[in-house]
Design a protein around this motif. Structure first.
Motif, PDB file in Angstrom:
ATOM      1  N   GLN A  51      18.109   7.213  85.714  1.00 10.22           N
ATOM      2  CA  GLN A  51      19.162   7.129  86.739  1.00 10.22           C
ATOM      3  C   GLN A  51      18.819   5.735  87.410  1.00 10.22           C
ATOM      4  OE1 GLN A  51      18.289   9.798  89.743  1.00 10.22           O
ATOM      5  NE2 GLN A  51      20.424   8.926  91.126  1.00 10.22           N
ATOM      6  N   PHE A  52      19.957   4.848  86.979  1.00 16.89           N
ATOM      7  CA  PHE A  52      19.777   3.508  88.009  1.00 16.89           C
ATOM      8  C   PHE A  52      20.612   3.703  89.180  1.00 16.89           C
ATOM      9  CE2 PHE A  52      19.162   2.366  83.473  1.00 16.89           C
ATOM     10  CZ  PHE A  52      17.948   1.382  83.491  1.00 16.89           C
ATOM     11  N   ASP A  53      19.999   2.792  90.129  1.00 15.59           N
ATOM     12  CA  ASP A  53      20.660   2.913  91.446  1.00 15.59           C
ATOM     13  C   ASP A  53      22.217   2.746  91.455  1.00 15.59           C
ATOM     14  OD1 ASP A  53      18.378   3.376  92.387  1.00 15.59           O
ATOM     15  OD2 ASP A  53      17.998   1.501  93.506  1.00 15.59           O
ATOM     16  N   VAL A  54      22.842   3.122  92.413  1.00 12.16           N
ATOM     17  CA  VAL A  54      24.277   3.170  93.031  1.00 12.16           C
ATOM     18  C   VAL A  54      24.573   2.123  94.023  1.00 12.16           C
ATOM     19  CG1 VAL A  54      26.478   4.047  93.207  1.00 12.16           C
ATOM     20  CG2 VAL A  54      24.709   5.475  91.949  1.00 12.16           C
ATOM     21  N   LEU A  55      25.178   1.069  93.835  1.00 14.09           N
ATOM     22  CA  LEU A  55      25.373   0.124  95.002  1.00 14.09           C
ATOM     23  C   LEU A  55      26.719  -0.205  95.372  1.00 14.09           C
ATOM     24  CD1 LEU A  55      23.294  -0.972  92.349  1.00 14.09           C
ATOM     25  CD2 LEU A  55      22.612  -2.735  93.994  1.00 14.09           C
ATOM     26  N   ILE A  56      26.768  -0.650  96.490  1.00 12.81           N
ATOM     27  CA  ILE A  56      28.200  -0.909  96.918  1.00 12.81           C
ATOM     28  C   ILE A  56      28.099  -2.093  97.958  1.00 12.81           C
ATOM     29  CG2 ILE A  56      28.168   0.591  99.269  1.00 12.81           C
ATOM     30  CD1 ILE A  56      31.246   1.212  98.539  1.00 12.81           C
ATOM     31  N   ASP A  57      29.347  -2.896  97.910  1.00 15.30           N
ATOM     32  CA  ASP A  57      29.563  -3.844  99.014  1.00 15.30           C
ATOM     33  C   ASP A  57      30.895  -3.350  99.555  1.00 15.30           C
ATOM     34  OD1 ASP A  57      30.507  -5.822 100.826  1.00 15.30           O
ATOM     35  OD2 ASP A  57      30.202  -7.601  99.350  1.00 15.30           O
ATOM     36  N   PRO A  58      30.745  -2.656 100.983  1.00 14.65           N
ATOM     37  CA  PRO A  58      31.933  -2.112 101.661  1.00 14.65           C
ATOM     38  C   PRO A  58      33.129  -3.087 102.128  1.00 14.65           C
ATOM     39  CG  PRO A  58      29.998  -2.038 103.013  1.00 14.65           C
ATOM     40  CD  PRO A  58      29.525  -2.538 102.009  1.00 14.65           C
ATOM     41  N   CYS A  59      32.666  -4.563 102.181  1.00 14.25           N
ATOM     42  CA  CYS A  59      33.399  -5.477 102.520  1.00 14.25           C
ATOM     43  C   CYS A  59      33.402  -6.797 101.413  1.00 14.25           C
ATOM     44  CB  CYS A  59      33.171  -6.111 104.096  1.00 14.25           C
ATOM     45  SG  CYS A  59      32.515  -4.835 105.220  1.00 14.25           S
ATOM     46  N   GLY A  61      35.251  -8.560  99.866  1.00 12.06           N
ATOM     47  CA  GLY A  61      35.903 -10.045  99.555  1.00 12.06           C
ATOM     48  C   GLY A  61      36.276 -10.181  98.267  1.00 12.06           C
ATOM     49  N   SER A  62      36.075 -11.316  97.802  1.00  8.55           N
ATOM     50  CA  SER A  62      36.266 -11.834  96.333  1.00  8.55           C
ATOM     51  C   SER A  62      35.293 -11.218  95.460  1.00  8.55           C
ATOM     52  CB  SER A  62      36.774 -13.178  96.268  1.00  8.55           C
ATOM     53  OG  SER A  62      35.575 -13.954  96.873  1.00  8.55           O
ATOM     54  N   GLY A  63      34.259 -10.481  95.687  1.00  2.30           N
ATOM     55  CA  GLY A  63      33.268  -9.910  94.886  1.00  2.30           C
ATOM     56  C   GLY A  63      32.026 -10.853  94.611  1.00  2.30           C
ATOM     57  N   HIS A  64      31.653 -11.563  95.279  1.00  2.00           N
ATOM     58  CA  HIS A  64      30.684 -12.586  94.792  1.00  2.00           C
ATOM     59  C   HIS A  64      29.177 -11.722  95.057  1.00  2.00           C
ATOM     60  CE1 HIS A  64      30.233 -14.486  98.781  1.00  2.00           C
ATOM     61  NE2 HIS A  64      28.798 -14.659  98.417  1.00  2.00           N
ATOM     62  N   ILE A  65      29.066 -10.930  96.126  1.00  2.00           N
ATOM     63  CA  ILE A  65      27.871 -10.367  96.014  1.00  2.00           C
ATOM     64  C   ILE A  65      27.944  -9.313  94.753  1.00  2.00           C
ATOM     65  CG2 ILE A  65      26.709  -8.571  97.406  1.00  2.00           C
ATOM     66  CD1 ILE A  65      27.476  -9.748  99.860  1.00  2.00           C
ATOM     67  N   LEU A  66      28.889  -8.609  94.531  1.00  2.00           N
ATOM     68  CA  LEU A  66      29.029  -7.589  93.451  1.00  2.00           C
ATOM     69  C   LEU A  66      28.366  -8.239  91.971  1.00  2.00           C
ATOM     70  CD1 LEU A  66      32.404  -5.847  94.021  1.00  2.00           C
ATOM     71  CD2 LEU A  66      29.968  -5.096  94.551  1.00  2.00           C
ATOM     72  N   CYS A  67      29.177  -9.673  91.985  1.00  2.00           N
ATOM     73  CA  CYS A  67      28.797 -10.360  90.544  1.00  2.00           C
ATOM     74  C   CYS A  67      27.245 -10.741  90.527  1.00  2.00           C
ATOM     75  CB  CYS A  67      29.561 -11.615  90.677  1.00  2.00           C
ATOM     76  SG  CYS A  67      31.291 -11.253  90.159  1.00  2.00           S
ATOM     77  N   TYR A  68      26.747 -11.099  91.696  1.00  2.00           N
ATOM     78  CA  TYR A  68      25.362 -11.098  91.910  1.00  2.00           C
ATOM     79  C   TYR A  68      24.456 -10.051  91.645  1.00  2.00           C
ATOM     80  CZ  TYR A  68      20.876 -13.007  93.617  1.00  2.00           C
ATOM     81  OH  TYR A  68      19.669 -13.437  93.611  1.00  2.00           O
ATOM     82  N   LEU A  69      24.879  -8.909  92.134  1.00  2.00           N
ATOM     83  CA  LEU A  69      24.303  -7.444  91.767  1.00  2.00           C
ATOM     84  C   LEU A  69      24.367  -7.317  90.378  1.00  2.00           C
ATOM     85  CD1 LEU A  69      25.245  -5.500  94.977  1.00  2.00           C
ATOM     86  CD2 LEU A  69      22.971  -6.398  94.557  1.00  2.00           C
ATOM     87  N   PHE A  70      25.556  -7.740  89.700  1.00  2.00           N
ATOM     88  CA  PHE A  70      25.715  -7.426  88.525  1.00  2.00           C
ATOM     89  C   PHE A  70      24.655  -8.074  87.542  1.00  2.00           C
ATOM     90  CE2 PHE A  70      29.608  -5.979  85.749  1.00  2.00           C
ATOM     91  CZ  PHE A  70      28.773  -5.978  84.458  1.00  2.00           C
ATOM     92  N   ASP A  71      24.345  -9.416  87.800  1.00  2.00           N
ATOM     93  CA  ASP A  71      23.433 -10.016  87.033  1.00  2.00           C
ATOM     94  C   ASP A  71      22.231  -9.565  87.315  1.00  2.00           C
ATOM     95  OD1 ASP A  71      25.403 -11.857  86.285  1.00  2.00           O
ATOM     96  OD2 ASP A  71      25.101 -13.107  87.915  1.00  2.00           O
ATOM     97  N   VAL A  72      21.581  -9.061  88.484  1.00  2.00           N
ATOM     98  CA  VAL A  72      20.567  -8.454  88.768  1.00  2.00           C
ATOM     99  C   VAL A  72      20.308  -7.423  88.014  1.00  2.00           C
ATOM    100  CG1 VAL A  72      18.814  -7.385  90.460  1.00  2.00           C
ATOM    101  CG2 VAL A  72      20.166  -9.443  91.078  1.00  2.00           C
ATOM    102  N   LEU A  73      21.334  -6.371  87.939  1.00  2.00           N
ATOM    103  CA  LEU A  73      21.346  -5.095  87.149  1.00  2.00           C
ATOM    104  C   LEU A  73      20.999  -5.184  85.995  1.00  2.00           C
ATOM    105  CD1 LEU A  73      23.890  -3.032  89.649  1.00  2.00           C
ATOM    106  CD2 LEU A  73      21.425  -2.573  88.950  1.00  2.00           C
ATOM    107  N   ILE A  74      21.882  -6.277  85.228  1.00  2.00           N
ATOM    108  CA  ILE A  74      21.599  -6.584  83.790  1.00  2.00           C
ATOM    109  C   ILE A  74      20.245  -6.723  83.444  1.00  2.00           C
ATOM    110  CG2 ILE A  74      21.876  -8.360  82.017  1.00  2.00           C
ATOM    111  CD1 ILE A  74      24.366  -6.707  81.967  1.00  2.00           C
ATOM    112  N   LYS A  75      19.338  -7.472  84.189  1.00  2.00           N
ATOM    113  CA  LYS A  75      18.086  -7.826  83.986  1.00  2.00           C
ATOM    114  C   LYS A  75      17.031  -6.412  84.145  1.00  2.00           C
ATOM    115  CE  LYS A  75      18.189 -12.630  84.817  1.00  2.00           C
ATOM    116  NZ  LYS A  75      17.846 -13.322  83.601  1.00  2.00           N
ATOM    117  N   VAL A  76      17.609  -5.527  85.066  1.00  4.93           N
ATOM    118  CA  VAL A  76      16.790  -4.247  85.239  1.00  4.93           C
ATOM    119  C   VAL A  76      17.282  -3.301  84.148  1.00  4.93           C
ATOM    120  CG1 VAL A  76      16.805  -2.257  86.453  1.00  4.93           C
ATOM    121  CG2 VAL A  76      16.916  -4.316  87.889  1.00  4.93           C
ATOM    122  N   TYR A  77      18.277  -3.324  83.434  1.00  6.74           N
ATOM    123  CA  TYR A  77      18.779  -2.471  82.245  1.00  6.74           C
ATOM    124  C   TYR A  77      18.014  -2.995  81.219  1.00  6.74           C
ATOM    125  CZ  TYR A  77      22.608   0.493  84.118  1.00  6.74           C
ATOM    126  OH  TYR A  77      23.194   1.625  84.481  1.00  6.74           O
TER     127      TYR A  77
END
Ligand SMILES: C[S@@+](CC[C@H](N)C(=O)[O-])C[C@H]1O[C@@H](n2cnc3c(N)ncnc32)[C@H](O)[C@@H]1O
Length: 409
Positions: A51-59, A61-77
């Motif tokens: 079970q990997f973590d579930v993450l959200i950016d509730p504001c 914008g154009s999603g740059h924090i989401l993309c950064y989190l994506f890259d971090v999660l790829i490394k964790v996976y």
């Protein structure tokens, strides 16, 4: 079971070692804990219920924090034996969520997440997986015929939809600060599955309008292991009458600015032991108007802070915006000592980053000391001797003798 715990543990402290929002590949590498040595990684692990973590950016914008989190999660996976291709699908399906009040921002974030997934999996667009990124809709706009068709006289569906419709009335006024009631979401999704191949005039309206509405309601109602955001700033005088009334009623201790409201709201969105990582104005650390908010926030552990001060963003000139980025965990460990980096002196983004990475100006502070100073400022740099002075009975005696002198009427 051990593996389950380890994986949850490894992904959770995404920001435990670092300032809240690091940047560049170096920080990517160090801002999550690797699984403990000795765990054998092989294909069989993928069959376990990891079970990997579930993450959200509730504001988002154009999603740059989401993309950064994506890259971090790829490394964790990848550390757990996944290929980047499998990881990309799982991250979009299970781990990343984003919301914004603005429709155009949500479209950009959708595009950014899709392109990031495509970076790791060339066939991603053909997989039919949709990111959980939504513009917040309001129930006032729902089509009544599509709704009646969807509910189909089922009292459970009726009750769930009525609740969401009430909660999301005028939702575009409030956005992600809306606290939505948890309803039977699986029952609603089961009905969407049922109508997918139905032949009915209102089927498309139900799938195109009601489905995103329910998905967004789910995003607002569920809890997350990690919430990361750069919230909007808006003083109470800039709020419209509905937003102002909502904030006064529901967020009394933070009502003077929307960024502070979001500090409270992000705390509501996380699970116990979950993390909230934010970059906000630093006013909440010192101003008397935020004293109650400080009391509330500091009942949880302030894990770390990069106190950025003015000119943290080169594109925002002058001293107008003074910021701090920090990570709070919904736990309260007695005597917890957080790490604070005081980066207010450098006058450029680069200067602050250099100072942070050089490990200069770091303080380790016990947050229970903050309340020993009148007004409880987040004075992490204050020495033990000063704290002791404030804590001494003489200071109490002295301060209790202060009274009004000569005055005129
Ligand atoms: C400072 S931007 C941050 C965007 C993004 N997190 C980032 O760092 O790139 C703030 C975003 O919050 C959105 N926003 C403003 N009020 C909101 C609300 N009440 N609920 C959700 N989003 C909101 C704005 O549309 C904007 O995209």
């Amino acid at each position: 079971m051990t593996i389950l715990t380890t994986v949850r543990g490894s992904a959770s402290p995404l920001f435990a070692n670092q300032g809240a929002l690091g940047c560049g590949d170096e920080s990517l590498r160090i801002c999550y804990f690797k699984p403990s040595r000795g765990i054998v990684l092989h294909e069989a692990m993928k069959r376990l219920c990891i079970q990997f973590d579930v993450l959200i950016d509730p504001c988002m914008g154009s999603g740059h924090i989401l993309c950064y989190l994506f890259d971090v999660l790829i490394k964790v996976y990848e550390d757990y034996g996944y290929s980047a291709r499998d990881a990309a699908s799982s991250i979009v399906e299970n781990n990343l969520w984003g919301l914004d009040i603005d429709e155009r921002a949500a479209q950009l974030a959708y595009f950014a997440v899709m392109m990031t997934a495509r970076k790791y999996d060339r066939r991603f667009f053909r997989r039919g997986i949709q990111p959980h990124v939504y513009a917040i809709p309001e129930s006032n706009e729902l089509n009544p015929d599509a709704l009646a068709y969807f509910i189909n006289g089922n009292p459970k569906l009726q009750e769930a939809m009525d609740t969401l419709i009430t909660d999301l009335h005028d939702a575009k006024e409030y956005g992600s600060i809306l606290n939505v009631t948890q309803v039977d979401i699986p029952a609603l999704y089961a009905r969407f599955d049922e109508i997918r191949n139905d032949v009915n005039l209102w089927r498309d309206a139900a799938l195109n309008q009601l489905l995103p509405f329910v998905q967004c309601a789910q995003a607002l109602a569920q809890k997350y292991h990690v919430v990361v955001t750069n919230p909007p700033y808006m003083g109470s005088s800039g709020m419209g009458p509905k937003l102002s009334a909502y904030v006064k009623k529901n967020y009394k201790d933070s009502k003077s600015d929307l960024f502070a409201v979001f500090m409270e709201r992000c705390g509501e969105m996380i699970t116990d032991d979950g993390y909230q990582a934010m970059i906000t104005q630093h006013a909440w650390m010192f101003l008397s108007s935020f004293e109650k908010l400080r009391g509330k926030l500091l009942s949880h552990d302030l894990i770390n802070m990069a106190h950025l001060g003015a000119r943290a963003f080169d594109e925002i000139g002058g001293e107008v915006v003074q910021t701090t980025s920090f990570v709070l965990r919904k736990s309260s460990v007695e005597g917890y000592k957080g790490t604070y980096c005081r980066l207010i002196e450098p006058t450029s983004q680069q200067g602050k980053e250099d100072m942070f990475l050089a490990g200069e100006n770091r303080y380790v502070a016990d947050q229970s000391n903050f309340s020993k100073i009148p007004g409880s400022p987040v004075a992490y740099w204050v020495s033990d001797a000063v704290i002791k002075t404030f804590d001494s009975p003489q200071i109490m005696d002295y301060s209790s003798k202060v009274c009004k002198g000569v005055f005129t009427v």
